[in-house]
Each structure stands twice: as C-alpha cells, then as structure tokens.
Design a protein around this motif. Structure first.
Motif, PDB file in Angstrom:
ATOM      1  N   ALA A 177      -3.583   3.476  -0.261  1.00 22.12           N
ATOM      2  CA  ALA A 177      -4.348   3.129  -1.457  1.00 22.12           C
ATOM      3  C   ALA A 177      -4.007   1.718  -1.916  1.00 22.12           C
ATOM      4  N   ALA A 178      -2.723   1.360  -1.808  1.00 22.33           N
ATOM      5  CA  ALA A 178      -2.316   0.012  -2.208  1.00 22.33           C
ATOM      6  C   ALA A 178      -3.008  -1.041  -1.351  1.00 22.33           C
ATOM      7  N   ARG A 179      -3.110  -0.784  -0.041  1.00 25.97           N
ATOM      8  CA  ARG A 179      -3.771  -1.756   0.835  1.00 25.97           C
ATOM      9  C   ARG A 179      -5.276  -1.788   0.596  1.00 25.97           C
ATOM     10  N   LEU A 180      -5.856  -0.608   0.381  1.00 23.64           N
ATOM     11  CA  LEU A 180      -7.308  -0.537   0.197  1.00 23.64           C
ATOM     12  C   LEU A 180      -7.761  -1.191  -1.102  1.00 23.64           C
ATOM     13  N   PHE A 181      -7.056  -0.924  -2.185  1.00 21.80           N
ATOM     14  CA  PHE A 181      -7.509  -1.394  -3.498  1.00 21.80           C
ATOM     15  C   PHE A 181      -6.752  -2.617  -4.003  1.00 21.80           C
ATOM     16  N   GLY A 182      -5.682  -2.997  -3.316  1.00 22.66           N
ATOM     17  CA  GLY A 182      -4.954  -4.188  -3.731  1.00 22.66           C
ATOM     18  C   GLY A 182      -4.144  -4.005  -5.007  1.00 22.66           C
ATOM     19  N   ARG A 183      -3.694  -2.807  -5.263  1.00 21.79           N
ATOM     20  CA  ARG A 183      -2.874  -2.526  -6.449  1.00 21.79           C
ATOM     21  C   ARG A 183      -1.625  -1.781  -6.001  1.00 21.79           C
ATOM     22  N   THR A 184      -0.475  -2.137  -6.578  1.00 21.61           N
ATOM     23  CA  THR A 184       0.769  -1.479  -6.203  1.00 21.61           C
ATOM     24  C   THR A 184       0.878  -0.133  -6.910  1.00 21.61           C
ATOM     25  N   ALA A 185       1.799   0.700  -6.417  1.00 21.60           N
ATOM     26  CA  ALA A 185       2.021   1.990  -7.061  1.00 21.60           C
ATOM     27  C   ALA A 185       2.484   1.813  -8.498  1.00 21.60           C
ATOM     28  N   GLY A 186       3.296   0.794  -8.749  1.00 20.34           N
ATOM     29  CA  GLY A 186       3.755   0.536 -10.111  1.00 20.34           C
ATOM     30  C   GLY A 186       2.604   0.239 -11.050  1.00 20.34           C
ATOM     31  N   GLU A 187       1.594  -0.469 -10.565  1.00 26.03           N
ATOM     32  CA  GLU A 187       0.430  -0.775 -11.397  1.00 26.03           C
ATOM     33  C   GLU A 187      -0.466   0.440 -11.570  1.00 26.03           C
ATOM     34  N   ALA A 188      -0.496   1.313 -10.542  1.00 22.38           N
ATOM     35  CA  ALA A 188      -1.494   2.374 -10.524  1.00 22.38           C
ATOM     36  C   ALA A 188      -1.062   3.641 -11.256  1.00 22.38           C
ATOM     37  N   LEU A 189       0.183   4.084 -11.058  1.00 20.39           N
ATOM     38  CA  LEU A 189       0.601   5.382 -11.596  1.00 20.39           C
ATOM     39  C   LEU A 189       0.464   5.420 -13.116  1.00 20.39           C
ATOM     40  N   GLY A 190      -0.244   6.444 -13.589  1.00 25.15           N
ATOM     41  CA  GLY A 190      -0.454   6.618 -15.018  1.00 25.15           C
ATOM     42  C   GLY A 190      -1.717   5.953 -15.543  1.00 25.15           C
ATOM     43  N   ALA A 191      -2.338   5.075 -14.737  1.00 25.77           N
ATOM     44  CA  ALA A 191      -3.546   4.374 -15.191  1.00 25.77           C
ATOM     45  C   ALA A 191      -4.778   5.195 -14.856  1.00 25.77           C
ATOM     46  N   MET A 192      -5.864   4.945 -15.622  1.00 25.23           N
ATOM     47  CA  MET A 192      -7.154   5.532 -15.274  1.00 25.23           C
ATOM     48  C   MET A 192      -7.703   4.778 -14.064  1.00 25.23           C
ATOM     49  N   LEU A 193      -8.212   5.502 -13.072  1.00 25.82           N
ATOM     50  CA  LEU A 193      -8.646   4.882 -11.832  1.00 25.82           C
ATOM     51  C   LEU A 193      -9.726   3.833 -12.077  1.00 25.82           C
TER      52      LEU A 193
END
Length: 535
Positions: A26-42
C-alpha cells in the motif's frame, strides 16, 4: 519514483473507512507511509473526496456481511477493488479492501514485450517491436530515438557542446485510423537536433523521465517543422523516457496520449520506465552487433584481395560470400613467386565477428609473408602454427598451402586440417587432389609442435582445381563428406570454357549452402590445351 507493486494490495479499514492496516504494498502504491496512514480516513489520506460516497456505500454492504467489488476513484484512472468482511483483532467488524494496482494490466503488456522485443539483432526491427507493443494499448503514439553518434561511422564527441540532442528516429507508430499523414511528417531515419531547453534534450542530459504537455507539446513537437501540424496539439500528455543500458543513455522513447484519454499517471510512468529498460537492453545489443558487424566487414573487405596476380599459363577465379549472421574468418591469397610460380593459401579462422576477422587478418598477412619468402608449403604451415599459438583472438584455424609452377603444372601441397582440394577432370569425373593430413593451426602442444608433410601432385591439362572453405560443403542438413561429393558434382556440371562462369555455376547449384557460414572458393585451371587439342 517508488517501485510499484505487481500484485493486488490489501488495506484494513474500519466500517467507516478509517485505516487500521497498511503494508509495504500500500505504501508503494499510494505513496504514503504506514505512519501517515494508520488512523487516517482513506479518502482524506489520498485527497480523493470524490471517492468518499462510493467507498461508504461499499463499506456499508460489507458491514452487513455482503462482499462488494467494483471500481473506486482512488486514482486518476480508478482502481479495481473488492471489500470483504472480516473480524478485527478486537473482535469487532473490519473490512479488507483489496485493490488491483492501476498498472496490473501492464503485467500482461510487459510479458508481451518480453516475447516480442529483441527477436533479432536488427536495430530498426527492434525499435519497431517496441512501438508495436505499446501503441495503442498504452499510448496513442510512440517513437524510438537513438543518439546519432552511436550510429555514425566517424568519431564524434561524447555529447554536443551546447547540450543539444542529435538523434535519429528509428521507429514511429500512431493509433489513428489513417496514420500515413503522421508518418510523412515524422519519417523513420530522420535526424533531428533538439535544443537544450526541450524535454527530449533534458531527458538525455539527466537520464531521467520527463513528463510534459500543453505549450511544451507545441514548442517541442513543432520544432522540426517550424509550424503546427493539424492534430498535433490533440496529444496533451507525453512522456520522454530515457533508454539506458550498461549505465549509458542511448536515446529515448516517446509516448503520448490524446484528449479524451486519461493522462499518464505515476503508475503509467513506472510501466513506461520498465518498458524502456527492457527495450534499451535490446537496442544496446543491436547497436553493439551493428558496430561489430560493420567493423568486421570493413576489416575483412580491406584484407581480402580484390584481385589476384595470375601468371601466364593459368586461369584463376575466386569468390567470397559472407554469412548473413556475421562476418567469419575465411581468407585466401595468391602470392606471386619468382619464375612465374604462385603460392595459393586458403584458410578459415574459427568463429565470427571482429575477433575472427582480426585473427584472419593476422594469419593472412603472416602467410603472405612466409610464402613470399619461398618457404615450402609445409614450413609455411609450421611457422603459421607458431603464430596461431600466440593469437588470443583465435582458438584455431584450418589452412591449406599450395605452390604451383604453371610451366609444368607441378604442385606441392601441405594441409592443416582444411577440407581437401577437388580436381574436376575433362572426362566429366572429379576426384580428390592428394594432400597429407595435418592438425589445424593453434591446437597443438607448444612443447610438441606439429610437422606438416608435403605431397607432390600435378594438375592435368584442361582440369579445374578447386580450393574452398567448409561453408561450401558443411551444413546442418548434411555432413562434410556428403557436402564435398555435392561440390564435386557441381564442379563437373558447371564446367564452362570461362572459369568465371564455372565459379558462378558452382555457387548457383549450391545456393542452399549460402548465408549460414562464410564461403571462399578458388578455381585454378591451366591454359594449356586439353588432350585432343581442344583449348
């Protein structure tokens, strides 16, 4: 640019669309790290508010225990996705959102590219294969440009002093119903100079992909003509992709899309880079083969005799036909000796290309010198063997040396693993010319050099003596003995008052032998009258 995932990616969500699981794919596909993504609305994380409503509807169905699949606008092109219900780590309801990368269809394209690109070492064909794979599936137009200095025969600087790009268009393809007009405007083999400010020159200078559109399309693509071509500005999204192999930029590929088609996105750029990398390897191989073949051809053309010295009392016809797949090591020479005698040397250095041609050149020069010093044939071969031992370029070579006196038609022969000469007699028969066997040049132990014996023989009046290389008698369809028998028959069937016509007739009858290996043929015939007084 991050490496794009080649397989579907799964993201874990709460029923309201909040991210609880985010892996490397997911990080490679969307260009966002796990730290940025976890807890955020997609949808907030990806900046895709238009995706909120369809994603909410899909999650609602999934929360009711009903799987969902369809397309979600999570990228410019939309992504094929599926939602499946599952139990979360806390025992509550969770959703597994599985997304197919937008370039997943590109895997099939890459597979096809692997099958089709580089089927030969022909440079133009390789370039055509690249654009044939990509247009119209990936782009509405495509072209391949290679640096002109890589194709030029003269020595040119490594780069243009002012940063311009001097390139040759090797292939171009358009998805239009009638692309002939475009092909006239952008012809194959045209050499173009692009100024340093153009995307193409920047692509070459940096070795990086350049995306452009808008005014740059007009400025760049109209640069060659100084005018705007009808329909040119319909191509609004372009990629200039460097062709890099072995750390060198060979040129660039151009892909373009028209209005009405989604512009190139990051996943498309990754696919274009992969396609260009594969194409560059094949183009580099074709360029290397082209240079080597050109060098070997020029080397061999300069070493093979354009004419031979023919003493009174003899006729000599000679032919050389190179292999289609590359230049080999066949060579021959006729050396004038005192008293109107001649030494004839014919040989075959193993292999093809520059190394074989270089070995051939050294052995031919050495043989010419040794024969000119009037060493007997056996000693010529013994000294050539010593020279061949020191040639890194040649594993071994075959050779035959003959000295002939036209006044008496007496000959002395020595052989180093070469096919035996043939003698076509006036009575319509043919036979082997006697010659002692000997090891090929360069294969013996230096501590125990071979001794090449000599055999005397005579050419009967009216007979034709044929010296040749194995390309004329050996093939995958038959062994050497069968090939020599066919050559003997061809010599008898092609007999003519003109020795040149005889040589042409032999090659015509053995046409199926041509192209697979180099062929050398020398025919020698006395001018003395045949028995019975016929000239």
């Amino acid at each position: 640019m991050p490496e794009q995932p080649a397989t579907p990616v799964t993201v874990l969500l709460t029923p309201d669309g909040r991210i609880t699981g985010w892996g490397e794919g997911a990080a490679r596909l969307f260009g966002r790290t796990a730290g940025e993504a976890l807890g955020a609305m997609l949808t907030d994380l990806l900046g895709r508010p238009a995706a909120a409503e369809p994603l909410t509807a899909a999650l609602k169905l999934t929360a009711e225990g009903r799987p969902w699949c369809g397309v979600l606008p999570l990228s410019d092109a939309g992504l094929s996705a599926s939602c499946d219900p599952m139990t979360g780590a806390d025992g509550g309801t969770a959703v597994a959102l599985t997304v197919a990368p937008p370039w997943a269809g590109g895997l099939e394209l890459l597979s096809e590219a692997g099958r089709r690109i580089g089927s030969t070492l022909d440079l133009h064909r390789t370039a055509r294969e690249v654009v044939a794979v990509t247009v119209p599936r990936f782009a509405d137009a495509g072209a391949i440009y290679v640096l002109e200095r890589l194709l030029a025969d003269d020595d040119r600087p490594a780069a243009e002093a002012d940063g311009s790009a001097v390139v040759r268009r090797l292939a171009v393809s358009f998805a239009d119903d009638d692309p002939r007009g475009w092909s006239r405007e952008f012809p194959v083999n045209e050499v173009i100079v692009y100024p340093p400010s153009t995307p193409y020159a920047r692509c070459l200078a940096t070795g990086r992909m350049v995306e452009f559109g808008g005014d740059a399309v007009q400025d760049t693509l109209a640069h060659r003509t100084g005018r705007i071509i009808d329909g040119l500005l319909d191509h609004v999204s372009l990629l200039a992709v460097p062709l890099v192999a072995r750390g060198r930029t060979l040129g660039f590929a151009v892909f373009s899309r028209k209005r009405g088609r989604l512009p190139f996105a990051s996943a498309d750029a990754a696919l274009a880079a992969e396609l260009a990398a594969r194409a560059a390897t094949c183009i580099d191989n074709a360029c290397q083969y082209r240079r080597e073949h050109s060098t070997a051809t020029a080397l061999k053309a300069g070493l093979l005799p354009a004419a031979v010295a023919v003493p009174p009392g003899l006729q000599i016809a000679h032919r050389y036909l190179p292999a289609r797949s590359g230049v080999g090591g066949d060579w021959y020479d006729v050396v004038p000796l005192p008293g109107d005698r001649i030494a004839v040397v014919i040989g075959d250095s193993v292999g093809h290309g520059v190394t074989a041609a270089a070995a051939m050149g050294q052995l031919r020069v050495a043989a010419h010198t040794l024969a000119g010093c009037e060493f007997p044939p056996g000693e010529v071969l013994e000294r050539l063997d010593q020279i061949a031992q020191g040639l890194d370029a040649a594993q071994f070579a075959t050779c035959l040396c003959l000295v002939c006196d036209p006044a008496t038609l007496r000959c002395e022969l020595a052989c180093a693993g070469h096919p035996p000469p043939l003698l076509a007699l006036p009575d319509g028969t043919a036979r082997h010319f006697p010659v002692p066997d000997g090891l090929p040049l360069g294969v013996s132990d230096e501590a125990h050099p071979p001794v090449y014996g000599q055999a005397p023989a005579a050419i009967p009046p009216g007979a034709t003596l044929a010296l040749y290389t194995d390309g004329l008698v050996e093939s995958r369809m038959r062994n050497v003995d069968e090939g020599i028998a066919r050559l003997a028959s061809a010599l008898v069937a092609s007999r003519s008052a003109s020795l040149e016509e005889t040589a042409d007739g032999v090659l015509a009858l053995l046409e199926d032998q041509q192209g697979h290996d180099d062929i050398a043929l020398l025919l020698i015939r006395p001018d003395l009258p045949e028995p019975g007084g016929q000239a």
